[in-house]
Structure formats: structure tokens, C-alpha cells
Enzyme design. Structure first.
Site, PDB file in Angstrom:
ATOM      1  N   LYS A 157       5.825  -0.444  -1.442  1.00 37.12           N
ATOM      2  CA  LYS A 157       4.767  -1.411  -1.828  1.00 37.12           C
ATOM      3  C   LYS A 157       3.540  -0.593  -2.285  1.00 37.12           C
ATOM      4  CE  LYS A 157       3.190  -6.025  -1.682  1.00 37.12           C
ATOM      5  NZ  LYS A 157       3.439  -6.822  -2.950  1.00 37.12           N
TER       6      LYS A 157
HETATM    7  C1  PLP Z   1       7.652  -6.428  -6.670  1.00 42.09           C
HETATM    8  C2  PLP Z   1       7.791  -7.562  -5.788  1.00 42.09           C
HETATM    9  N1  PLP Z   1       8.786  -7.818  -5.403  1.00 42.09           N
HETATM   10  C3  PLP Z   1       8.912  -9.017  -4.339  1.00 42.09           C
HETATM   11  C4  PLP Z   1       7.907  -9.290  -3.587  1.00 42.09           C
HETATM   12  C5  PLP Z   1       8.021 -10.230  -2.619  1.00 42.09           C
HETATM   13  O1  PLP Z   1       7.826  -9.674  -1.270  1.00 42.09           O
HETATM   14  P1  PLP Z   1       7.061 -10.478  -0.176  1.00 42.09           P
HETATM   15  O2  PLP Z   1       8.089 -11.650   0.172  1.00 42.09           O
HETATM   16  O3  PLP Z   1       7.174  -9.602   0.979  1.00 42.09           O
HETATM   17  O4  PLP Z   1       5.806 -10.993  -0.590  1.00 42.09           O
HETATM   18  C6  PLP Z   1       6.512  -8.784  -4.194  1.00 42.09           C
HETATM   19  C7  PLP Z   1       5.370  -9.405  -3.223  1.00 42.09           C
HETATM   20  O5  PLP Z   1       5.119  -8.730  -2.489  1.00 42.09           O
HETATM   21  C8  PLP Z   1       6.423  -8.112  -5.237  1.00 42.09           C
HETATM   22  O6  PLP Z   1       5.381  -7.561  -5.428  1.00 42.09           O
END
Ligand code: PLP
Length: 337
Positions: A157
Site C-alpha cells: 500500500k
Molecule cells: C487499491 C486498493 N485495493 C483494495 C483496498 C481494500 O483494502 P482494505 O480492505 O484493507 O481497506 C484498498 C483500500 O485500502 C485499496 O486502496
């Protein structure tokens, strides 16, 4: 954005408006940062951060993948986050920890640029709108593919990765849609611009696997477990684009958006939130809000009356200001969802 009083920066609490960074910070130029999006909910047992440890683990892994040495441990960041919520008198909030290369070098091999860490917490309602969770959204398959694992790291991330999400999101918004769905570099379904995706076909719940360049979503993980606990079959497999159009139900999961049904994709009608989506969504919302005993272990409860001195002793340098100590003092923010 709804400002609050304080932001945590490099071990200290600073006023929201003073949380500035130098214009020559490395991260500003190259996106060399890693971050998390986390939510705290006001549960019947008090404010609780959903799957806090999982988010902090992912932050550490993202940092490692981009060679950022975090100057604070996950536990220090966790304690600082609790203290930030207390000091800002937040019972529910969106929480954004960010570690980025700061001021010191603009070279690409920037081992000398410091790693600055901030944590912000502020009120933020449902990302795709409160109504989206009931009525569903319209999504567009993006012409932009999700970043490839051959050239970047979809599993991290990382700040810079979000240029890809922003292109897709902007394209979909400009075309009048609520959200973008990105395909991976091979052309299989990957995820939303900020959410993971699930597709229901013939009563089974399908979701793209890690090899499809997804972010390892924490809500994805939670929804898979909840759906299986409810007796559904969940299969992680590649999903062809046309399967989106043929789906009985489609939904997205993410911290910001929570769980959102998709009612239309491109010019194909999927229909209103289906039975499986609504069933899983109800349990998921219960888990987030501390109403599901079987998932209480996912909640990191914030001790609203805690004394900051223990955190300060442990090196988080939390400062010496007075902290709010009663529910009445702290309870000004209503739940986000
Ligand atoms: C690109 C992306 N995919 C998926 C997610 C979903 O991740 P999470 O459930 O950990 O928030 C997020 C959000 O954080 C994201 O930015």
C-alpha cells in the site's frame, strides 16, 4: 475534510494546521511513502479500531518492500493512534498512518532521506456515499490496467501506486460512474480503485487471487471468513471480464467504502443488492460495529480513560497535555456508518 485538533508527527502531537512538510521532501516528488487506511467504530463496548494489528502488519510489510525503515514499532504506532483518538475526542474515525521519505535528498537511492511518520484521525463517512451501501453503485471497467507486478508492487500500500488508482477513478468519474474496476495486466478482473471485488455466480462467491495483482485487503479477508462462516462457498480464482456482466451479484470491500453492492457495470445491469450480498453485508456491518460476538477479536478497543504517561514512558513521546477522561468529554462524533 473535517479538521480535528491534533495530528501525530514523528512522536509528537502537533496542531492540525501545523502538520506541514518541506516542499523538497522525497515522498512529495516520487511517492516514496507507505500508508494505511483504518477505521475506528463507536461500538456498544466503546471505540474500537477494526483489525488494527492487521493494518499495522501490512504497513510494516509495505515499508519493507520499499526499503523504508520505520523509526517506530507497530506497537508504538498503535499506542500513538489510541492516544490521538483520545486527544481528538474521536469515538469513530478514519485513521491514516503514513510513513514517507522526508527532506534530505532528492536522489533516487535515498537511503539518507529520513523516514517521517504521521498519523491522522478524522471523521469520514462512507467513501462511496452512505446510500451506496443500500442502493449499490454504478461501476465502469477502466481502460487503465492495475499496476503490474513486473514493474511495481501491487501488494504494497504505497503512495506512488495510487497514481494508477487515480487515473482509473478519474476516468470513471468523468464518464459519470461511481467507481472504476481495474483489470490486471493479463486482462482478468483485479479490483476497484480503492476496494477489492467479489462476484456471485451460480450461488458461489468468487474473488480474484493474490496473483491477480490485488491489494491484500483486510476487509476482503474478513468478508471471506464471514461468508464461509455463513455457509457460502468462496473461491479465489481468476475472473474474466465477461463474468462481471454475467454475475448474479457483485460487491466491493474496503476500509473507506466498507461493503458496497454494484448494481451496474458498463452498460450491463446487475440488479439491486442480491440476497447473498445483503446477508454477508449485514454480518460484516455487525462485525465492524462490535455487534457480532464471534468477531470481537478483530476489535482493538481504545481505553478512553487511559493515562498517556505509560505510552510516553515507552518511548512514544506523547507529550504532556491533558487528555479527555470521560465518555461525555469524548463522545462528540457519531459513528461513520
Ligand atoms: C487499491 C486498493 N485495493 C483494495 C483496498 C481494500 O483494502 P482494505 O480492505 O484493507 O481497506 C484498498 C483500500 O485500502 C485499496 O486502496
Amino acid at each position: 475534510m473535517d479538521p480535528v485538533e491534533l495530528i501525530w508527527r514523528n512522536g509528537e502531537f502537533v496542531a492540525w494546521e501545523d502538520a506541514q512538510t518541506h516542499v523538497l521532501s522525497h515522498g512529495l516528488h516520487y511517492g516514496t511513502g507507505v500508508f494505511e487506511g483504518i477505521r475506528c467504530y463507536d461500538t456498544p463496548r466503546g471505540p474500537a479500531v477494526f483489525r488494527h494489528q492487521d493494518h499495522l502488519d501490512r504497513l510494516e510489510k509495505s515499508a519493507e518492500l520499499y526499503y523504508l525503515e520505520l523509526p517506530y514499532s507497530a506497537e508504538e504506532i498503535r499506542r500513538a493512534t489510541h492516544e490521538l483518538l483520545r486527544r481528538n475526542e474521536l469515538r469513530s474515525a478514519y485513521i491514516r498512518p503514513l510513513a514517507y521519505r522526508g527532506y534530505g535528498s532528492l536522489g533516487l537511492y535515498a537511503k539518507d532521506a529520513p523516514v517521517d511518520v504521521i498519523i491522522a484521525a478524522f471523521p469520514w463517512g462512507a467513501y462511496l456515499g452512505e446510500e451506496s451501501k443500500n442502493g449499490g453503485i454504478r461501476a465502469k471497467v477502466s481502460s487503465w490496467r492495475r499496476i503490474s507486478p513486473a514493474g511495481s508492487i501491487p501488494h504494497a500500500k504505497a503512495s506512488g501506486s495510487y497514481l494508477n488508482s487515480i487515473l482509473a477513478k478519474t476516468e470513471s468519474a468523468n464518464a459519470g460512474y461511481d467507481e472504476a474496476i481495474l483489470l490486471d495486466e493479463r486482462g482478468f478482473v483485479c479490483e476497484g480503485s480503492g476496494e477489492n471485488i467479489f462476484v456471485v455466480r451460480e450461488g458461489e462467491i468468487l474473488t480474484p487471487p493474490h496473483t491477480a495483482s490485488i491489494l491484500d485487503g483486510i476487509n476482503r479477508k474478513s468478508v471471506i471468513q464471514i461468508a464461509r462462516d455463513l455457509g457460502y462457498t468462496v473461491v479465489e480464482r481468476d475472473i474474466a471480464r465477461a463474468e462481471l456482466y454475467l454475475a448474479e451479484e457483485v460487491f466491493l470491500t474496503g476500509t473507506a467504502a466498507e461493503m458496497v453492492p454494484v448494481r451496474e457495470i458498463d452498460d450491463h445491469e446487475i440488479g439491486g443488492p442480491g440476497e447473498i450480498t445483503r446477508h454477508v453485508q449485514a454480518k460484516f456491518m455487525d462485525a465492524l460495529h462490535g455487534r457480532a460476538d464471534e468477531y470481537l477479536e478483530w476489535l482493538d478497543f481504545v481505553d478512553v480513560a487511559a493515562d498517556a504517561s505509560a505510552d510516553a514512558r515507552d518511548g512514544a513521546k506523547l507529550g504532556a497535555e491533558e487528555i479527555a477522561s470521560t465518555d461525555e468529554e469524548i463522545g462528540r462524533i457519531t459513528p461513520a456508518a
